[in-house]
Design an enzyme around this catalytic site. Structure first.
Site, mmCIF file in Angstrom:
data_model
loop_
_atom_site.group_PDB
_atom_site.id
_atom_site.type_symbol
_atom_site.label_atom_id
_atom_site.label_comp_id
_atom_site.label_asym_id
_atom_site.label_seq_id
_atom_site.Cartn_x
_atom_site.Cartn_y
_atom_site.Cartn_z
ATOM 1 N N LYS A 121 0.829 -1.206 0.000
ATOM 2 C CA LYS A 121 0.000 0.000 0.000
ATOM 3 C C LYS A 121 0.864 1.256 0.000
ATOM 4 O O LYS A 121 0.652 2.174 -0.810
ATOM 5 C CB LYS A 121 -0.934 0.020 1.211
ATOM 6 C CG LYS A 121 -1.875 1.217 1.213
ATOM 7 C CD LYS A 121 -2.773 1.229 2.436
ATOM 8 C CE LYS A 121 -2.035 1.769 3.640
ATOM 9 N NZ LYS A 121 -2.937 2.020 4.795
ATOM 10 N N ASP A 140 -6.794 1.150 1.094
ATOM 11 C CA ASP A 140 -6.853 1.386 2.536
ATOM 12 C C ASP A 140 -8.241 0.988 3.016
ATOM 13 O O ASP A 140 -9.000 0.336 2.279
ATOM 14 C CB ASP A 140 -6.519 2.849 2.865
ATOM 15 C CG ASP A 140 -7.606 3.817 2.415
ATOM 16 O OD1 ASP A 140 -8.554 3.394 1.696
ATOM 17 O OD2 ASP A 140 -7.526 5.006 2.780
#
Length: 214
Positions: A121, A140
């Site tokens: 991420k 997220d």
């Protein structure tokens, strides 16, 4: 309507609703974005932006972070939560930047992912926003939640959610897609009390229309 068709319409409507959507972590260069993203774990962007005002004034280079006393770093990032681990990761990450990359932030997923405190991420955030490279989709909590509510995925694991989104959206939109989902997740499609009654995408969202099935 197929899932792919709905994805196209969702992207179009999100872009019309949030034309100014962007990364909300303040930064002036790739290193600052990398540090800010490490700090953003389990913390709001607003809090990170408060903390990095002083942090970015004190440290300018990877070498300066690597040389910083750990206690000093911990004190500066304490209010972001999990500060001991974050300070340790920042220091170790920057030491690797110095040792392996001449103090520069690398531009590949493979090189970024192995840095301390940096997962897929964080690497996607840096590649997309610092270098303009659409290597993947940042997933997220907001992106994962909306992807499931829009029935674009049934997965819970962020990596599997990312794979589903990559199949549905054009590559040149992957970075912007994350920003659009995040902005909509914060402003309209909140976790506990989504504002479905006023949602600009209600007519494209099975959840808003009462379909609670995957």
């Amino acid at each position: 309507m197929t899932r792919a068709d709905r994805a196209t319409l969702i992207l179009s409507k999100l872009k019309a609703t949030y034309p100014e959507a962007h990364c909300e972590l303040n930064h002036r260069n790739p290193l600052e974005l990398l540090i800010a993203t490490i700090l953003s774990a389990q913390c709001t962007d607003k809090r990170v932006n408060i903390v990095t005002v002083d942090l970015f004034k004190k440290y300018r280079t990877a070498q300066e972070y690597a040389d910083a006393p750990i206690g000093e770093l911990e004190l500066l990032v304490k209010s972001t939560g999990f500060y001991r681990n974050k300070a340790k990761n920042i220091k170790a990450c920057c030491q690797q930047l110095v040792d392996r990359h001449k103090g520069e932030v690398p531009r590949t997923m493979e090189e970024l992912e192995v840095l301390p405190g940096v997962g897929r991420k964080t690497a996607n955030v840096v590649l997309g926003n610092a270098f303009g490279m659409n290597v993947g989709v940042v997933v997220d909590t907001h992106v994962g939640r909306l992807a499931r509510r829009f029935r674009l995925t049934t997965q819970e694991d962020p990596v599997k959610v990312e794979k589903d989104l990559i199949r549905l959206f054009p590559q040149d939109q992957w970075c912007d897609l994350s920003h659009l989902f995040i902005w909509h997740g914060r402003q309209r499609c909140m976790a506990r009390h989504p504002d479905c009654a006023h949602c600009e995408l209600a007519d494209l969202c099975p959840s808003a229309m009462g379909d609670r099935q995957p």
